[in-house]
Each structure stands twice: as C-alpha cells, then as structure tokens.
Scaffold this motif. Sequence first.
Motif, PDB file in Angstrom:
ATOM      1  N   GLY A   1       0.833  -1.197   0.000  1.00  0.00           N
ATOM      2  CA  GLY A   1       0.000   0.000   0.000  1.00  0.00           C
ATOM      3  C   GLY A   1       0.860   1.236   0.000  1.00  0.00           C
ATOM      4  N   ILE A   2       0.409   2.265   0.627  1.00  0.00           N
ATOM      5  CA  ILE A   2       1.161   3.510   0.644  1.00  0.00           C
ATOM      6  C   ILE A   2       2.287   3.407   1.667  1.00  0.00           C
ATOM      7  N   PRO A   3       3.485   3.737   1.282  1.00  0.00           N
ATOM      8  CA  PRO A   3       4.566   3.681   2.267  1.00  0.00           C
ATOM      9  C   PRO A   3       4.350   4.721   3.355  1.00  0.00           C
TER      10      PRO A   3
ATOM     11  N   GLU B   1       7.424  -1.923  -7.844  1.00  0.00           N
ATOM     12  CA  GLU B   1       6.712  -0.770  -7.277  1.00  0.00           C
ATOM     13  C   GLU B   1       6.002   0.043  -8.341  1.00  0.00           C
TER      14      GLU B   1
ATOM     15  N   CYS C   1      -3.591   8.670  -4.468  1.00  0.00           N
ATOM     16  CA  CYS C   1      -3.020   7.338  -4.299  1.00  0.00           C
ATOM     17  C   CYS C   1      -4.075   6.380  -3.774  1.00  0.00           C
ATOM     18  N   ARG C   2      -4.848   6.814  -2.830  1.00  0.00           N
ATOM     19  CA  ARG C   2      -5.889   5.946  -2.272  1.00  0.00           C
ATOM     20  C   ARG C   2      -6.901   5.567  -3.350  1.00  0.00           C
TER      21      ARG C   2
ATOM     22  N   LEU D   1      -5.262   3.036  -5.524  1.00  0.00           N
ATOM     23  CA  LEU D   1      -5.216   1.720  -4.879  1.00  0.00           C
ATOM     24  C   LEU D   1      -6.576   1.038  -4.899  1.00  0.00           C
TER      25      LEU D   1
ATOM     26  N   ALA E   1      -1.192  -2.927  -5.720  1.00  0.00           N
ATOM     27  CA  ALA E   1      -0.040  -2.089  -6.035  1.00  0.00           C
ATOM     28  C   ALA E   1       0.762  -1.753  -4.787  1.00  0.00           C
ATOM     29  N   GLN E   2       2.072  -1.697  -4.937  1.00  0.00           N
ATOM     30  CA  GLN E   2       2.969  -1.235  -3.881  1.00  0.00           C
ATOM     31  C   GLN E   2       3.428   0.138  -4.341  1.00  0.00           C
ATOM     32  N   VAL E   3       2.914   1.180  -3.719  1.00  0.00           N
ATOM     33  CA  VAL E   3       3.046   2.524  -4.281  1.00  0.00           C
ATOM     34  C   VAL E   3       4.232   3.289  -3.719  1.00  0.00           C
ATOM     35  N   ARG E   4       4.743   4.194  -4.514  1.00  0.00           N
ATOM     36  CA  ARG E   4       5.829   5.064  -4.089  1.00  0.00           C
ATOM     37  C   ARG E   4       5.605   6.431  -4.715  1.00  0.00           C
TER      38      ARG E   4
END
Lengths: 492, 131
Positions: free
Chosen positions: A29-31, B54, B90-91, B94, B100-103
């Motif tokens: 998810g969000i770091p 990512e 971002c939310r 997602l 997803a692994q977001v950055r």
Amino acid sequence: MADSYTVRAASIRGVEVLPVSVEVDLSGGIPGMTVVGMADTSIMEARSRIRCALRAAGFDVPRQQITVNLAPGDVRKVGAGFDLPIAAGILAASHQVPLDGFDDAVFVGELALDGRLTAVKGEVAYQLYARQRNLTLVEAADAPRTVLENVERRALSSIGELRKGLSNLSEPNGAVLEEHRRVLYDFSDVVAQELAKRAMVIAAVGEHSLLMVGSPGSGKSMLAQRLPSILPKLEGRPLEEALLIHSVAGESLGDLARGERPLRCPHHTVSLAGLVGGGRPVRPGEISLAHQGVLFLDELAEFPTHALQTLRQPLEERCVRIVRAEGAYRFPARFMFLAASNPCPCGNYGDPDRPCTCAPARIERYQEKLGGPLADRIDMVLTIARPDAAAIVKGEEGSSSRELAEVVLRAREFRSWRERDGVCARKASLRELGLSHEASDTLVSLAQRMNLTGRSMTRLGRIARTIADIAEKKTVGTAHVLEAVAYRGTRR
Amino acid sequence: MQIKLDHVPSTHDKGAYGEKIAENYLLSRGYEILDKNWRCRFGEVDIVAADDEETVLVEVKLRVAKESRKGPYPEEAVGYRKRERYRLMCRRYLAEHPDAQVRFDVVAILLYEGRRASLRHLISAFDGEEV
C-alpha cells in the motif's frame, strides 16, 4: 508481502511499569509509518527519529506501510523510551537483524537522529520490572550502572549494534554511584542546642512529626538539615522504594544509593501538584520524594491553607492517591514531617535581644493557629532560642550525628523487639502503651489541669512511650510522661 | 543530472515539455510508463510508472533558473497541499489497483540559459503520512 513481529517494551504510569507489546506489521500500500495505541506526542514524533536513525545506521527503512500497535490499546502510552522497541520491531519484521534473545528481552531507549541511543527516566522502574519478569533489559549504553542487583542488562550505544545479536552486547557502563556513606551535615556543627537535639532524637525514634518555633536565626533550618543524618541507613526494600520514586521523577540517585535518607524542603510557593503529586503525565510530588526520609516545611504559616489540607491524609495513611478520569495512581509517602515557624507575626517573640512588636492578643491567636490544618497532626512542638553569642564564637561542640544516630538505632531496635508480638506504637491506644500506674495517674492529672482532649492525651502517651524506648524501659514511667509534656506546645 | 534540450519551451507548453523530458528520463532508467496524466476527482498524477515491483506516482516540476542561481528549487513547489493531494489520489488509485505497492517520486527540472537543464529525480520524496 506481510511480515510482522512483536517486541516487548514498557511505559511508566505513576511509579509503576506498564508492560507494553510493540507489534510491528509491514504490508503493501502507501509507504508510511502509522502508530496506534493511544501514543502521546513524543511517541508520534518517534517516527521521524526512527527513520533517520535507521538510515544513519545503514539499515533500510522498509518502503511499505509500517503499522505499529502499542498494546494494550486502551491505556495511554507516554515517553520517548519507545524509539528503541519500535525500531527493533521494524528491523525484526524486515529481517535485518538476528532475533535470538528477543523473546526474553524488554527494550527501552530514545534514538538520536544519528542512530545513537540515550537513556530515559525511570531506570530503576525498568530494572525492577525486568527483574520481576526475568527479562533482559536492553537499553542505552549511558544508562546508569546497575542500581539494583540481579538484573540482566544489555547496552546499545547505537542501533546498528543490533546486528551483532543481543548475546554479544555488554552491560551498560553509565555513571558509577559511589558506595561509601558520607555524612554531609553533622549535628556537631550545632552549638549549645542539646535540648533541640534531644527532641530530634525522640522524633526520629518514634517517627513523630515535629514543629520548631523560634525567631529568625535561631537555628531551625540548621537543625532540620541534620535530621536525616541521625536516621538509620537507607537499605533493602525501603531503599528500592526510594530509588524507584526518585528515578521516575528524574532526580539523582547517588545520595540515596549511599544510604542517605532524602530531605525535601519545598518552598511555600510550591504548587499543589508539586507537593503531593499530579500533572500530566502524573508524577510523584515532594511528599513522595520524601518517602523514607524527611519533609521539611519552613515558614509553615506562609503555606496556603489548602496545600496543608491536602497533607492530612497522606500523613495519616502514608501514601497519596491521585484520582483521574483515566484511573487512580498510588504513590508511597511515608516520611517524617518537620516544620518551622515564627513565634509571632513579627517573629521576635521570646527573643532576648530583639523586641516583639505584636499585641498580646495577636500573639495568642497566632500561636493557637500554629500549624493550621495540620495542628492536630503535629506531635511535638519545640521552642528554639538563639544560642548565646559567646558559645557560638567559642565553637563548643555538642553531640555529633554519629552519637545521636547510635541512640536512635538502639532505641528503634528496642522498640521492634518490644513490639514483635504486640501492637505498633503508632496506632496504639493509651491502654496498649504499657504505662505504669503512676505514669497513668500523672497523665490523668495533667489532662485535667491542662484541659487536654483525648487525642492530646494519646499523643502524649505515644511520645512518652518513645522516650521510654530510648531509655530501653518496657514500662513507661512518670519521668517519661513529664518529659513528653515539655513538647506539647501551647495547644489543647 | 545535466541534459541538453533541443528547443526552448514557451511559457505555454512548459508543463507538457517537462513531462516529456521526465518520461524520456524514466524510460532510459528502465521504468515502464503505465499512465500519463492519470485523472481522478482529486486531481491529476503527472506520470504513473512501474519500477520493478513498485508503482511510482511521479510529480513533474519544471522551473526556469533565475539570475541569482540559488532560486527556489522546483522540488520545493511540491508543498504540503500537493503532497496531500497525491496521498488522496493514491488511495483512489489503490482502490482500482489493490495489489499495487506505491511510491511517490518527484522529477524536478531546472532550465538554465543556452538550452541546458538539470534534472533531479527524488525517489520516495514523501510518504503516506506527514508527521
């Protein structure tokens, strides 16, 4: 990609340690780093410190959602001591350090941005907790050297050292506490006040509260400073209790560890919370810091009435309870109560050299109200006069602290022996004190002549009991009662 | 890194120009471009790229350097509001791509005279929480 690990930590609540489980969970998810579990501001700020410290030490900060839970979730956690356990949990969950020994360890410490560790307040509380639960205390290298015995400890100067594994760390090597006992203030410095010293001995043996009345310069403060020097050495469980309270309050432990009884002298402008305890987070007050020692209130008349009111219950129960919405705190407060006051509003009544400018009626009223709300809790009243100037210059030496301390110790031992199967003199009623027939008669006639209340009579009896203990007599005699009367003061 | 431009953008298409530069840069670094100007109700993500596992949400900022050399840096334009906006977006992202692994990255481009520019790629410039 979910990894998690739980690390042991602890929080201090009052003077007790609250065990806390630091659960760390890494997920996608969000770091970011989220901390839950009613953490206070300093713990929330830990996130920034941990991030920088981990990077400085060459570790990776997992670029995932790091969720940290401080369980139990319904109790507020305070303090900067959570930096280390949270960082250790993150390192454990992301497989960056060896984990052997983690299960039996409790982590406490604050992180600096460069990865170094610093010790936090309350060291003794954490040591007690670790000892009690058979855990190894992992903490900063600058934590004080072992204050208690039988505690397993490991030191970290920097978070990077966790790579070595817990078993390869050494013990903390912080400040050393000196061993031998030094007597700083000695009664031999006090000239020509043998009567006052006698009163101090009586008060010390029986733990009686004592009010000194005298004009400015008569030596009240000097005497007060020296009372701890004749009390028995602080050791064993009483010492641990005092160390715990001082450690939690952030006070130095050196004097205590040497066996010196604490002497607390709050100024009359002290706040209520400062005196009995409180604040946010709740901390012990002066009366708890005086636990196992002496509380000295100089210029008693200047203390606000409500402040003295709050002392009544702790004097009686030897502990203080602070009740808040989130729960109650209990701090020990077993201390000897010592106070000093002027004899009259201008301060010079009874002084041979300076004239008193108060009207007689005012003097009488002032003396009747000495002690205010605590008047009925004060056992002994001692009048102090300034010693003769010639005697001071000559430097006559009177009894020393060592001599007086021996008297106190012997008398206390006699008392314990006498009480081993009887009633404690502190709570004993008149019948249980062991007065002789003559002594009882004397007491009764005194009571009638001076119009004493029942409470006054019991108080007199208890002081006489102490005087008899000093003379190592099982039965309280007339002479003992008569001497006790000398300390009654001008109250009913 | 320093780059040479083939033409100077006008004020009008500075934004699009910067995004093109960023896109070329990311491709040269082995990123895969998943989306450009991804829109949602909260705003627009300049570039959505993939860096191995990512998913990277990239904000591109282009600025012209001032005389005094130490200008405001372009990355400074990604202030608190912008970052919050990215967290919201971002939310939303997602919700559509749960695994997803977001950055969050920032590509900051500073234009100098003589068709020269410097490019700075800030990897994981900010995260999901603001302290």
